[in-house]
Write an enzyme that holds these catalytic residues in place. Structure first.
Site, short mmCIF file in Angstrom:
data_model
loop_
_atom_site.label_atom_id
_atom_site.label_comp_id
_atom_site.label_asym_id
_atom_site.label_seq_id
_atom_site.Cartn_x
_atom_site.Cartn_y
_atom_site.Cartn_z
N TYR A 1 0.83 -1.20 0.00
CA TYR A 1 0.00 0.00 0.00
C TYR A 1 0.87 1.26 0.00
O TYR A 1 1.84 1.36 0.74
CB TYR A 1 -0.93 0.03 1.22
CG TYR A 1 -1.68 1.33 1.30
CD1 TYR A 1 -2.78 1.55 0.50
CD2 TYR A 1 -1.23 2.37 2.11
CE1 TYR A 1 -3.43 2.76 0.51
CE2 TYR A 1 -1.87 3.59 2.13
CZ TYR A 1 -2.98 3.77 1.32
OH TYR A 1 -3.62 4.99 1.32
N HIS B 1 -3.03 1.24 6.94
CA HIS B 1 -4.11 0.72 6.08
C HIS B 1 -4.72 -0.59 6.58
O HIS B 1 -4.93 -1.54 5.81
CB HIS B 1 -3.63 0.58 4.63
CG HIS B 1 -4.65 1.06 3.64
ND1 HIS B 1 -5.37 0.23 2.84
CD2 HIS B 1 -5.07 2.31 3.35
CE1 HIS B 1 -6.20 0.92 2.08
NE2 HIS B 1 -6.03 2.20 2.38
#
Length: 404
Positions: free
Chosen positions: A159, A214
């Site tokens: 991410y 995340h």
């Protein structure tokens, strides 16, 4: 001020956006953003099939009543599709009200609480050296708050890592099927403190340093991570663990003083209530486009202020420039403001959405044009039809589906 028109536009000038335009009998128009990354068409359908027909003939000045009608009247409350649609309606109605009053939205809300809105940018790279180079570029541009994400050795992608050097991070992939990415918590936990160490050793502590986890860690992993990075004095660690079980944040809070930011996937004040009330977070990340527009966000921010929780709204470029314009007005006004996410937009996107905001020295201002200060070029938008794209999914190295 009767509503005579409500139209929905789905356009892809680089990425998909859902835009609502409401028109009154006086000829005043208002814009709202209903973009929900990877789920744009369901929101557009909800607006077109359910909300827009019920807007016709209503008084555009009755913003609260219309909000309550669509929230309570549907019976099936909350959820990202419903709340994104309601958010767009609310945003457009505030745009209309401010234009009718001949003042920028922030003045209608109560006036500016600060001279400018501090925004944070994204830095990214495949290696630490790439991130340091990107960080230096954003520092030179004047950013006072900088998010750092980096590729992790032994993982093909992760991410926050851009697909190429110098490119902005774009998580969604084109096509009818989401990309699957492998994730290793152990490799991430081992590597990421080295990233923070390199940034602080190179640039010092002059800028606010942010990082997005995340939703990838368990509560005890997040607690250990937060405690281990305290010397780097992060502005926040974002979404350390999935927030469905909000009580688990107590465990993180017990073990670290690294500030926590949560809430970009929240859709109402009820999603935020426990985390704020128990002071388990420091920043609430809800956004105007997904949490009920100006009306919904005011409730959340007012409640958060009682517990000294500040706003830090989600604001990457998967929300349209309409949302960014509205967010800057809200941020300039809201007393308990913390920071605003800002990734920027391509020239192509801004040609479709001509704007009035400015950026200088790490701060943005929405401008003083009546309303939101944003326009929508319908003819140009029509040249960029919807293009299916989806956010990835994550799997552990043994194939177990994980939190992306």
């Amino acid at each position: 001020m009767k509503i005579v028109g409500a139209e929905v536009f789905v356009t892809c000038p680089g990425r998909n956006f859902v835009t609502l335009k409401i028109t009154t009998e006086d000829g005043i128009t208002g814009l709202g953003d209903a973009t929900l990354n990877g789920r744009e068409l369901p929101v557009a359908s909800y607006l077109t099939d359910h909300l827009c027909p019920q807007l016709i003939g209503r008084d555009a000045r009755r913003i609260e009543d219309i909000w309550q009608f669509f929230y309570k009247g549907a019976y099936w409350r909350r959820g990202p599709v419903t709340m994104s649609a309601i958010s767009a309606v609310d945003m457009a109605l505030w745009d209309i009200k401010a234009k009718a009053a001949n003042m920028p939205l922030y003045q209608l809300l109560g006036g500016a609480s600060r001279e400018g809105v501090m925004v944070y940018c994204h830095t990214t790279g495949h290696t630490i050296d790439d991130v340091l180079e990107d960080y230096a570029r954003h520092k030179e541009q004047g950013f006072k708050a900088i998010r750092v994400q980096c590729g992790v050795p032994g993982m093909k992608t992760t991410y926050g890592m851009a697909k190429g050097k110098g490119l902005a991070y774009e998580p969604a992939t084109k096509g009818q099927w989401p990309e699957e990415q492998l994730w290793s918590t152990e490799k991430y936990l081992d590597f990421t403190p080295k990233l923070f160490d390199a940034v602080r050793n190179t640039f010092g502590f002059n800028e606010h340093l942010l990082h997005d986890m995340h939703h990838r860690l368990t509560p005890i992993e997040a607690a250990r991570f937060g405690k281990g990075i305290e010397d780097y004095r992060l502005f926040w660690m974002e979404d350390p663990t999935p927030a469905e079980n909000q009580a688990c944040f107590r465990l993180i809070r017990q073990h670290t003083v690294t500030p926590i930011a949560v809430g970009e996937v929240f859709n109402s004040i009820w999603d935020c209530k426990q985390l704020i009330e128990e002071q388990l977070i420091d920043y609430i990340r809800t956004t105007l486009t997904h949490a009920g527009g100006i009306t919904g966000m005011r409730r959340i921010a007012d409640f958060a202020s009682l517990y000294q929780v500040r706003t830090g709204s989600h604001g990457p470029s998967d929300l349209s420039p309409v949302c960014m314009a509205a967010a800057l007005h809200f941020d300039l006004w809201v007393p308990n403001f913390g920071v605003q996410e800002f990734m920027g937009y391509s020239e192509q996107m801004l040609e479709v959405f001509p704007h009035n905001w400015t950026f200088e020295g790490g701060y943005m201002h929405p401008g003083d044009k009546p309303g939101l200060g944003i326009e929508f070029d319908e003819k140009l938008a029509a040249k960029y039809p919807y293009d299916p794209a989806y956010l990835p999914v994550a799997r552990l190295e043994d194939g177990t589906l994980w939190n992306w």
